[in-house]
Design an enzyme around this catalytic site. Structure first.
Site, PDB file in Angstrom:
ATOM      1  N   HIS A   8       0.690  -1.136   0.063  1.00 57.33           N
ATOM      2  CA  HIS A   8       0.035   0.027   0.198  1.00 57.33           C
ATOM      3  C   HIS A   8       0.914   1.322  -0.292  1.00 57.33           C
ATOM      4  O   HIS A   8       1.885   1.240   0.740  1.00 57.33           O
ATOM      5  CB  HIS A   8      -0.878   0.090   1.190  1.00 57.33           C
ATOM      6  CG  HIS A   8      -1.929  -0.792   1.211  1.00 57.33           C
ATOM      7  ND1 HIS A   8      -3.183  -0.432   0.233  1.00 57.33           N
ATOM      8  CD2 HIS A   8      -2.463  -1.809   1.847  1.00 57.33           C
ATOM      9  CE1 HIS A   8      -4.144  -1.330   0.415  1.00 57.33           C
ATOM     10  NE2 HIS A   8      -3.676  -2.499   1.214  1.00 57.33           N
TER      11      HIS A   8
ATOM     12  N   CYS B 210      -0.184   1.809  -5.710  1.00 54.13           N
ATOM     13  CA  CYS B 210      -0.792   2.640  -6.415  1.00 54.13           C
ATOM     14  C   CYS B 210      -0.228   4.104  -6.449  1.00 54.13           C
ATOM     15  O   CYS B 210       0.593   4.472  -5.717  1.00 54.13           O
ATOM     16  CB  CYS B 210      -2.213   2.990  -5.189  1.00 54.13           C
ATOM     17  SG  CYS B 210      -3.064   1.606  -4.762  1.00 54.13           S
TER      18      CYS B 210
ATOM     19  N   ARG C 147      -1.026   1.934 -11.327  1.00 52.89           N
ATOM     20  CA  ARG C 147       0.053   1.264 -10.408  1.00 52.89           C
ATOM     21  C   ARG C 147       1.542   2.225 -10.901  1.00 52.89           C
ATOM     22  O   ARG C 147       1.727   2.469 -11.851  1.00 52.89           O
ATOM     23  CB  ARG C 147       0.340   0.109 -10.526  1.00 52.89           C
ATOM     24  CG  ARG C 147      -1.019  -0.673 -10.309  1.00 52.89           C
ATOM     25  CD  ARG C 147      -1.291  -0.750  -8.848  1.00 52.89           C
ATOM     26  NE  ARG C 147      -2.250  -1.628  -8.337  1.00 52.89           N
ATOM     27  CZ  ARG C 147      -3.652  -1.065  -8.372  1.00 52.89           C
ATOM     28  NH1 ARG C 147      -3.903  -0.014  -8.474  1.00 52.89           N
ATOM     29  NH2 ARG C 147      -4.535  -1.833  -7.920  1.00 52.89           N
TER      30      ARG C 147
END
Length: 232
Positions: A126, A203, A212
């Site tokens: 993340h 991300c 991405r």
């Protein structure tokens, strides 16, 4: 007299409706703020605790002669150190890329190479919420070091692309191929067979996940891991 009372009651009904509607909107706003607060602060607090627990269990497994540890968050056998992100940066890597895994650290894409192996050791994490292991991904530069620490060995990868040099749609599966080849002719690793690569994916946007951000690196050194100490 009765007519005036009925008229007053009738005129107050719309005001009561507006009052109650306002209460509902305030409560909805508070719930939304609570949800946002949990996502941006609560999940990070929980994930950092999970990371600490997983690190502790992995080190205990290593001391016991095991290569991996099975934790409440998944199976882990390696730790990631990124000096660019600070001397204390040490995040566990788990098998797979499920939501549960990514809430506790890095996820290792199933079917890609293992640490130090020929091919592509492809990882996801993340950038915002859930511990934010790659929050500072855009700060990575060519030449930065990524260390993958296992029970016996520290694998040192050197980035060949910067953290924000390549942004692709989330459907771009080529980035985790054994030798990623950019179909658009853009950023990619050197196209030489037999390389030992690492790929970081996260991300690219902080508030939605359509694209991405990708960084590639290549294995440049391998060292024995010193028992009981971090690889520094």
């Amino acid at each position: 007299m009765g007519e005036r009372r009925r008229g007053a009651d009738a005129s107050s009904a719309p005001r009561r409706g507006v009052f109650y509607a306002g209460i509902v909107l305030v409560l909805a706003g508070l719930c939304l703020l609570g949800y946002v607060g949990w996502q941006f602060w609560g999940t990070n607090w929980v994930s950092h605790r999970h990371q600490a627990e997983a690190r502790k269990e992995l080190h205990a497994a290593w001391r016991g002669g095991h290569r991996a540890a099975t934790t409440d968050f998944g199976t882990t056998q390696a730790l990631i150190e990124i000096p660019r992100f600070g001397a204390d940066y040490e995040v566990p890597v788990f098998t797979g890329t499920s939501e549960e895994v990514l809430a506790a650290g890095f996820g290792h894409f199933t079917g890609t190479a293992g640490p130090g192996q020929v091919g592509n050791y492809a990882l996801a994490a993340h950038r915002v919420t859930h511990g934010e292991p790659l929050r500072q991904m855009p700060d990575l530069r060519v030449g930065d070091v990524i260390r993958v620490v296992t029970r016996d060995t520290t694998y040192v990868y050197t980035l060949t692309t910067g953290g924000d040099d390549l942004v692709v749609p989330f459907t771009a599966g080529w980035v985790i191929d054994p030798l990623p080849h950019n179909p658009d002719g853009g950023v990619e690793p050197a196209q030489r067979q037999g390389q030992r690569l690492i790929t970081l994916t996260t991300c690219s946007e902080l508030f939605h996940t359509d694209n991405r951000m990708i960084a590639f690196g290549v294995l440049t050194a391998t060292h024995p891991r010193s028992t009981g100490t971090r690889s520094r």
